[in-house]
Every structure is written in structure tokens, then in C-alpha cells.
Motif scaffolding. Structure first.
Motif, PDB file in Angstrom:
ATOM      1  N   PRO A 243       0.848  -1.195   0.000  1.00 27.48           N
ATOM      2  CA  PRO A 243       0.000   0.000   0.000  1.00 27.48           C
ATOM      3  C   PRO A 243       0.890   1.254   0.000  1.00 27.48           C
ATOM      4  O   PRO A 243       1.878   1.313   0.717  1.00 27.48           O
ATOM      5  CB  PRO A 243      -0.789  -0.115   1.305  1.00 27.48           C
ATOM      6  CG  PRO A 243      -0.751  -1.560   1.650  1.00 27.48           C
ATOM      7  CD  PRO A 243       0.551  -2.083   1.124  1.00 27.48           C
ATOM      8  N   GLY A 244       0.554   2.200  -0.828  1.00 32.94           N
ATOM      9  CA  GLY A 244       1.364   3.407  -0.937  1.00 32.94           C
ATOM     10  C   GLY A 244       2.409   3.317  -2.036  1.00 32.94           C
ATOM     11  O   GLY A 244       3.083   4.286  -2.340  1.00 32.94           O
TER      12      GLY A 244
ATOM     13  N   ALA B 251      -1.770 -10.831  -8.666  1.00 34.31           N
ATOM     14  CA  ALA B 251      -2.806 -11.166  -7.688  1.00 34.31           C
ATOM     15  C   ALA B 251      -2.989  -9.959  -6.769  1.00 34.31           C
ATOM     16  O   ALA B 251      -2.007  -9.340  -6.359  1.00 34.31           O
ATOM     17  CB  ALA B 251      -2.420 -12.392  -6.870  1.00 34.31           C
ATOM     18  N   VAL B 252      -4.232  -9.642  -6.472  1.00 38.32           N
ATOM     19  CA  VAL B 252      -4.560  -8.533  -5.578  1.00 38.32           C
ATOM     20  C   VAL B 252      -4.960  -9.129  -4.233  1.00 38.32           C
ATOM     21  O   VAL B 252      -5.864  -9.967  -4.160  1.00 38.32           O
ATOM     22  CB  VAL B 252      -5.702  -7.672  -6.157  1.00 38.32           C
ATOM     23  CG1 VAL B 252      -6.080  -6.555  -5.199  1.00 38.32           C
ATOM     24  CG2 VAL B 252      -5.308  -7.108  -7.512  1.00 38.32           C
ATOM     25  N   ILE B 253      -4.283  -8.712  -3.161  1.00 37.46           N
ATOM     26  CA  ILE B 253      -4.550  -9.217  -1.815  1.00 37.46           C
ATOM     27  C   ILE B 253      -4.921  -8.029  -0.935  1.00 37.46           C
ATOM     28  O   ILE B 253      -4.204  -7.028  -0.898  1.00 37.46           O
ATOM     29  CB  ILE B 253      -3.320  -9.955  -1.249  1.00 37.46           C
ATOM     30  CG1 ILE B 253      -2.981 -11.142  -2.163  1.00 37.46           C
ATOM     31  CG2 ILE B 253      -3.565 -10.413   0.188  1.00 37.46           C
ATOM     32  CD1 ILE B 253      -1.672 -11.807  -1.863  1.00 37.46           C
ATOM     33  N   THR B 254      -6.032  -8.152  -0.234  1.00 37.31           N
ATOM     34  CA  THR B 254      -6.548  -7.058   0.578  1.00 37.31           C
ATOM     35  C   THR B 254      -6.456  -7.403   2.058  1.00 37.31           C
ATOM     36  O   THR B 254      -6.914  -8.468   2.475  1.00 37.31           O
ATOM     37  CB  THR B 254      -8.015  -6.769   0.207  1.00 37.31           C
ATOM     38  OG1 THR B 254      -8.065  -6.478  -1.192  1.00 37.31           O
ATOM     39  CG2 THR B 254      -8.569  -5.600   0.976  1.00 37.31           C
ATOM     40  N   VAL B 255      -5.882  -6.494   2.838  1.00 36.82           N
ATOM     41  CA  VAL B 255      -5.829  -6.643   4.291  1.00 36.82           C
ATOM     42  C   VAL B 255      -6.817  -5.634   4.874  1.00 36.82           C
ATOM     43  O   VAL B 255      -6.726  -4.434   4.598  1.00 36.82           O
ATOM     44  CB  VAL B 255      -4.415  -6.383   4.842  1.00 36.82           C
ATOM     45  CG1 VAL B 255      -4.413  -6.481   6.369  1.00 36.82           C
ATOM     46  CG2 VAL B 255      -3.431  -7.377   4.246  1.00 36.82           C
ATOM     47  N   GLY B 256      -7.781  -6.144   5.648  1.00 40.50           N
ATOM     48  CA  GLY B 256      -8.796  -5.268   6.234  1.00 40.50           C
ATOM     49  C   GLY B 256      -9.711  -4.705   5.162  1.00 40.50           C
ATOM     50  O   GLY B 256     -10.172  -5.411   4.278  1.00 40.50           O
ATOM     51  N   LYS B 257      -9.955  -3.404   5.226  1.00 44.12           N
ATOM     52  CA  LYS B 257     -10.846  -2.747   4.258  1.00 44.12           C
ATOM     53  C   LYS B 257     -10.155  -2.480   2.927  1.00 44.12           C
ATOM     54  O   LYS B 257     -10.798  -2.102   1.963  1.00 44.12           O
ATOM     55  CB  LYS B 257     -11.359  -1.438   4.843  1.00 44.12           C
ATOM     56  CG  LYS B 257     -12.268  -1.636   6.032  1.00 44.12           C
ATOM     57  CD  LYS B 257     -12.749  -0.306   6.553  1.00 44.12           C
ATOM     58  CE  LYS B 257     -13.593  -0.529   7.817  1.00 44.12           C
ATOM     59  NZ  LYS B 257     -13.978   0.722   8.433  1.00 44.12           N
TER      60      LYS B 257
ATOM     61  N   SER C 200      -7.469  -0.531   0.242  1.00 42.43           N
ATOM     62  CA  SER C 200      -7.189   0.849  -0.123  1.00 42.43           C
ATOM     63  C   SER C 200      -7.381   0.992  -1.623  1.00 42.43           C
ATOM     64  O   SER C 200      -7.695   0.028  -2.317  1.00 42.43           O
ATOM     65  CB  SER C 200      -5.774   1.222   0.296  1.00 42.43           C
ATOM     66  OG  SER C 200      -4.839   0.346  -0.316  1.00 42.43           O
ATOM     67  N   ASP C 201      -7.188   2.188  -2.132  1.00 45.41           N
ATOM     68  CA  ASP C 201      -7.367   2.439  -3.561  1.00 45.41           C
ATOM     69  C   ASP C 201      -6.160   2.027  -4.394  1.00 45.41           C
ATOM     70  O   ASP C 201      -6.111   2.284  -5.586  1.00 45.41           O
ATOM     71  CB  ASP C 201      -7.668   3.923  -3.804  1.00 45.41           C
ATOM     72  CG  ASP C 201      -9.049   4.308  -3.302  1.00 45.41           C
ATOM     73  OD1 ASP C 201      -9.897   3.402  -3.170  1.00 45.41           O
ATOM     74  OD2 ASP C 201      -9.273   5.497  -3.036  1.00 45.41           O
ATOM     75  N   ASP C 202      -5.185   1.396  -3.777  1.00 41.65           N
ATOM     76  CA  ASP C 202      -3.974   1.001  -4.489  1.00 41.65           C
ATOM     77  C   ASP C 202      -4.197  -0.144  -5.479  1.00 41.65           C
ATOM     78  O   ASP C 202      -3.305  -0.476  -6.244  1.00 41.65           O
ATOM     79  CB  ASP C 202      -2.881   0.585  -3.496  1.00 41.65           C
ATOM     80  CG  ASP C 202      -2.438   1.733  -2.615  1.00 41.65           C
ATOM     81  OD1 ASP C 202      -2.513   2.887  -3.067  1.00 41.65           O
ATOM     82  OD2 ASP C 202      -2.034   1.467  -1.474  1.00 41.65           O
TER      83      ASP C 202
END
Length: 177
Positions: free
Chosen positions: A72-73, A146-152, A154-156
């Protein structure tokens, strides 16, 4: 009328040959979890290779050019994939947000040729390596993401990672059902 019959025969022949080309080996990334709880911020990724998703063949040594984790970022780090098997690699995801795992193959050529006895040979290399009549020779590049999301998240999720050919999601995969 005769040209219509020839066209029909040609189309039927093409339809019979096309499924064989569609079975080329493909690269993909599997993860044990794509949606990660912040309290358990880790997942394991595997490199998929072959014809049948989610597991088929094991990538041979030297096939994978590299893999990266985009944090992220936008922070980016080269991943050290474990050796052997499906390259199972533990990712520790240190904060909430959207992570992208990207991988690519070493580009190259795939050639099919008939030898003097009419036997078909598959060559992982350019047509100059073929002995006999070359049937086809293709240059290839393959990329996976692959896109992995932690929690909610982000727009990244929509940031390009710099692959020569890549699919960038228009909507956050964490919000899709």
C-alpha cells in the motif's frame, strides 16, 4: 459454390486446430487468502503453471524471471520465491491496505518442427534450433498478478505495476460479490 465448400472445409480445419493452441501453458498466482484479517496479516502465495487452474504443473528452474510485492502506498520489493514445488512463499503483510503480487516469465520462443521421419518435436527455443521442417515458432512473454486485501483495503488496487501487458481492475476486488 465450390469456393463456399472450400471455405467451409478451411473453417472446420481451423476450428479443429485452435483448441490445441488454446492449451498453451499459462502462468498465474494463487494465494491461500486474498482477503486477509488485520489480526492475522499473512498469506502464502504459490506460482501456478500449466493448463489446469488452480494446480497443474511445476515451473521448471529458470522459467520465472522474478516476482514482486507492491505494498500500500506504492513501496515495491523483490520477492524471494522458495525453491522447489510451486514456490510456496509466505507473505507477511505489515499493515492494512491493498497489496499486489506480480510475477513474470523469462521471455522466449516456442517452436514445433517435424524431423526427417515426420516426428513432431517441441523446442523451447527459436526456430534456428530446429532440425527439419518448422511448423510454427512463437515468441512469448507472460505476466501474472494477484490482488490481496488486508482489512478494508485501499485504492492502491488500480495502480499499474509496470508489466508490459497487464490488467488493471476498475473496481476494488474486495468490494465485488
Amino acid at each position: 459454390m465450390r469456393s463456399l465448400a472450400n471455405l467451409t472445409k478451411g473453417c472446420c480445419a481451423a476450428l479443429l486446430l485452435l483448441p490445441g493452441w488454446a492449451w498453451a501453458h499459462s502462468l498465474w498466482i494463487n494465494a491461500t487468502r486474498y482477503f486477509v484479517e488485520p489480526g492475522r496479516p499473512k498469506t502464502v502465495i504459490y506460482i501456478g503453471w500449466g493448463h489446469a487452474f488452480p494446480v497443474d504443473d511445476i515451473p521448471r528452474p529458470g522459467l520465472i524471471k522474478g516476482a514482486w510485492l507492491v505494498r500500500p502506498g506504492g513501496g515495491r520489493e523483490k520477492l524471494r520465491l522458495r525453491e522447489g514445488g510451486f514456490r510456496a512463499t509466505l507473505l507477511r503483510l505489515d499493515r492494512e491496505g491493498t497489496y499486489i503480487v506480480a510475477a513474470e516469465l523469462n521471455p522466449g520462443f516456442y517452436t514445433m518442427a517435424l524431423d526427417e521421419r515426420g516426428r513432431l518435436h517441441h523446442i523451447l527455443g527459436p526456430k534456428t534450433l530446429a532440425k527439419g521442417r518448422v511448423i510454427l515458432s512463437h515468441y512469448f512473454e507472460q505476466y501474472a498478478k494477484a490482488v490481496i486485501t488486508v482489512g478494508k483495503g485501499s485504492d492502491d488496487f488500480s495502480q499499474p505495476v509496470g508489466q508490459r501487458f497487464e490488467i488493471v481492475p476498475l473496481a476494488n476486488p474486495a468490494g465485488l460479490k
